[in-house]
Motif scaffolding. Structure first.
Motif, short mmCIF file in Angstrom:
data_model
loop_
_atom_site.label_atom_id
_atom_site.label_comp_id
_atom_site.label_asym_id
_atom_site.label_seq_id
_atom_site.Cartn_x
_atom_site.Cartn_y
_atom_site.Cartn_z
N LEU A 54 0.83 -1.21 0.00
CA LEU A 54 0.00 0.00 0.00
C LEU A 54 0.87 1.27 0.00
N GLU A 55 2.16 1.09 0.27
CA GLU A 55 3.05 2.25 0.28
C GLU A 55 3.61 2.54 -1.12
N ALA A 56 3.34 1.64 -2.07
CA ALA A 56 3.85 1.82 -3.43
C ALA A 56 3.07 2.93 -4.14
N GLN A 57 3.72 3.50 -5.14
CA GLN A 57 3.11 4.57 -5.95
C GLN A 57 1.78 4.13 -6.57
N ASP A 58 1.77 2.87 -7.06
CA ASP A 58 0.58 2.38 -7.77
C ASP A 58 -0.33 1.57 -6.84
N ALA A 59 -0.31 1.90 -5.54
CA ALA A 59 -1.14 1.16 -4.57
C ALA A 59 -2.62 1.24 -4.96
N PRO A 60 -3.38 0.16 -4.71
CA PRO A 60 -4.80 0.18 -5.11
C PRO A 60 -5.61 1.21 -4.33
N ARG A 61 -6.42 1.95 -5.07
CA ARG A 61 -7.33 2.91 -4.43
C ARG A 61 -8.67 2.23 -4.18
N GLY A 62 -9.49 2.81 -3.30
CA GLY A 62 -10.77 2.17 -3.03
C GLY A 62 -11.66 3.06 -2.19
N TYR A 77 -0.17 2.84 8.54
CA TYR A 77 -0.98 2.65 7.34
C TYR A 77 -2.23 3.53 7.24
N VAL A 78 -2.79 3.94 8.37
CA VAL A 78 -4.06 4.69 8.29
C VAL A 78 -3.91 5.99 7.49
N PRO A 79 -2.86 6.81 7.76
CA PRO A 79 -2.74 8.04 6.97
C PRO A 79 -2.60 7.77 5.47
N ARG A 80 -1.91 6.68 5.13
CA ARG A 80 -1.73 6.32 3.72
C ARG A 80 -3.08 5.94 3.08
N LEU A 81 -3.89 5.22 3.81
CA LEU A 81 -5.20 4.82 3.28
C LEU A 81 -6.08 6.04 3.04
N VAL A 82 -6.02 6.98 3.98
CA VAL A 82 -6.82 8.22 3.82
C VAL A 82 -6.32 8.96 2.58
N GLU A 83 -4.98 9.01 2.44
CA GLU A 83 -4.38 9.68 1.27
C GLU A 83 -4.82 9.00 -0.03
N LEU A 84 -4.98 7.68 0.00
CA LEU A 84 -5.40 6.95 -1.20
C LEU A 84 -6.90 7.08 -1.47
N GLY A 85 -7.61 7.80 -0.61
CA GLY A 85 -9.03 8.07 -0.85
C GLY A 85 -10.00 7.16 -0.13
N TYR A 86 -9.49 6.24 0.68
CA TYR A 86 -10.39 5.35 1.43
C TYR A 86 -11.04 6.12 2.59
N ARG A 87 -12.27 5.74 2.91
CA ARG A 87 -12.83 6.07 4.23
C ARG A 87 -12.39 4.93 5.15
N VAL A 88 -11.90 5.28 6.32
CA VAL A 88 -11.21 4.28 7.13
C VAL A 88 -11.88 4.09 8.49
N ILE A 89 -12.04 2.81 8.87
CA ILE A 89 -12.42 2.46 10.24
C ILE A 89 -11.21 1.79 10.86
N ASP A 90 -10.65 2.41 11.89
CA ASP A 90 -9.45 1.85 12.53
C ASP A 90 -9.85 1.21 13.86
N LYS A 91 -9.42 -0.04 14.04
CA LYS A 91 -9.85 -0.76 15.25
C LYS A 91 -8.81 -0.73 16.35
N SER A 92 -7.73 -0.01 16.16
CA SER A 92 -6.70 0.03 17.21
C SER A 92 -6.98 1.18 18.17
N ASN A 93 -6.06 1.33 19.13
CA ASN A 93 -6.18 2.41 20.11
C ASN A 93 -5.61 3.73 19.59
N THR A 94 -4.95 3.69 18.43
CA THR A 94 -4.11 4.80 17.97
C THR A 94 -4.84 6.15 17.89
N TYR A 95 -6.05 6.15 17.39
CA TYR A 95 -6.73 7.43 17.14
C TYR A 95 -7.89 7.70 18.10
N ARG A 96 -8.11 6.81 19.05
CA ARG A 96 -9.30 6.96 19.90
C ARG A 96 -9.30 8.24 20.72
N ALA A 97 -8.10 8.65 21.15
CA ALA A 97 -8.04 9.85 22.01
C ALA A 97 -7.94 11.13 21.19
#
Ligand code: 11C
Length: 344
Positions: A54-62, A77-97
């Protein structure tokens, strides 16, 4: 619709694949894990790619991404997915606060997910069932104080811990059966231990701190008087929670039961009547995987003002406590074909 899952081979990732087939049957799936591999699930075979692609230039968008990784990998990976245009649901503790990221329990505060939101944090698997039980009661009676004790299944510690637990339990109990052989309860099998989420200077584990912080954020009550103690029990699936709850106003137990029995007022809750708690166990919750079982509702005998109740909440930590809530939160962006998974 193109959906990707990071952490697809883990316990929660697999549950998410199953639920996506119900919610968005026509979706195209892209699965990612730590390395390229094949996954067989429900008799179907899936190609899984290493997430670093997903870090590659031609990573799949979705369109939509579910991230079921540990905190460090979510951060990667979450910031990269947002950059690729995905709406993201993250299940870790990273962004909860993070105050900019909605922390969502579907059926409680899912209406905060609108088109402008790109990233949603999924709460901890103990917080979700507790909020489903307390939020409708809070609307009626006001919430003053919560004390909760949890008994959490081994699958909450991941697939490696679950595999070791199942092997230890099998060996240990077979040994007991043969008599004369000691059962070595060193791990989770046959054991109850304090939750091993890191303990800080407060003396509380990260699991206990999550339950406290997340409840306050989800209910938008930063000052809520709430405390928690968590332990792990020798059970494969299903988190069990005993709560002492004090409301602002006197409560009528029949009214409590009727609120929790009404799906329009208490979405994703199944009320089990009776103080004895019949049908209220970790194994029973596995039969109602997408619901919070709530029961053993009774007065707290110390309370002279009739404002307190004791109650028990049980939920499948992999489904209701993780995958189902994540999928339901995403149905605010992409409506579900299955009504049982649609967030109000
Ligand atoms: C457990 N609740 O049972 C944890 C697992 O922050 O979502 C999930 C950890 C989290 O140990």
């Amino acid at each position: 619709m193109r959906i990707c899952i990071l952490g697809a081979t883990g316990l929660v990732g697999r549950e998410t694949i199953t639920l996506i087939a119900r919610a968005w049957p026509g979706a195209t799936l892209a699965l990612f894990a730590s390395r390229d591999q094949e996954l067989t699930l429900d008799g179907k075979s899936y190609e899984v790619l290493g997430a670093s692609r997903l870090e590659a230039q031609d990573a799949p968008r979705g369109d939509l991404a579910f991230v079921a990784l540990d905190d460090d990998h979510s951060k990667r990976y979450v910031p990269r997915l947002v950059e690729l245009g995905y709406r993201v649901i993250d299940k870790s503790n990273t962004y909860r606060a993070d105050p900019k990221v909605p922390l969502v329990v579907a059926g409680v505060n899912s209406s905060i997910v609108d088109d402008s939101v790109r990233l949603v944090a999924n709460p901890n698997c103990t917080t979700i069932p507790l909020m489903l039980a307390l939020s409708p009661l809070r609307r009626e009676f006001g919430l003053s104080e919560v004390t909760v004790s949890t008994y959490q299944a081994v699958s909450g510690a991941g697939i490696a811990a679950l595999d070791a637990f199942l092997a230890d339990a099998r060996d240990g109990f077979q040994a007991l059966d043969r008599l004369g052989l000691p059962f070595k309860a060193s791990g989770y099998a046959g054991n109850t231990v304090p939750h091993n989420g890191g303990t800080d200077e407060s003396g509380f584990s990260s699991e206990e701190r999550k339950l406290i912080f997340e409840s306050r954020k989800i209910l938008s009550t930063p000052e809520l008087d709430i405390s928690a103690q968590c332990c792990r029990v020798g059970v494969a699936v299903g988190h069990y929670e005993n709560a002492w709850v004090t409301f602002d106003r006197p409560v009528d137990l029949e009214r409590v039961a009727s609120i929790l029995s009404d799906p329009a007022r208490s979405p994703f809750v199944k009320h089990l009547p009776g103080a004895a708690g019949e049908g209220l166990s970790a194994l029973h919750c596995v039969q109602d995987r997408d619901l919070a079982l709530v029961g053993r509702i009774r007065p707290d005998h110390r309370d002279r003002d009739r404002k307190s109740v004791c109650l028990t909440v049980v939920g499948d930590n992999l489904r209701l406590g993780a995958a189902a809530n994540a999928v339901r939160a995403a149905t605010r962006w992409f409506p579900s074909a299955d009504r049982d998974l649609q967030a109000p």
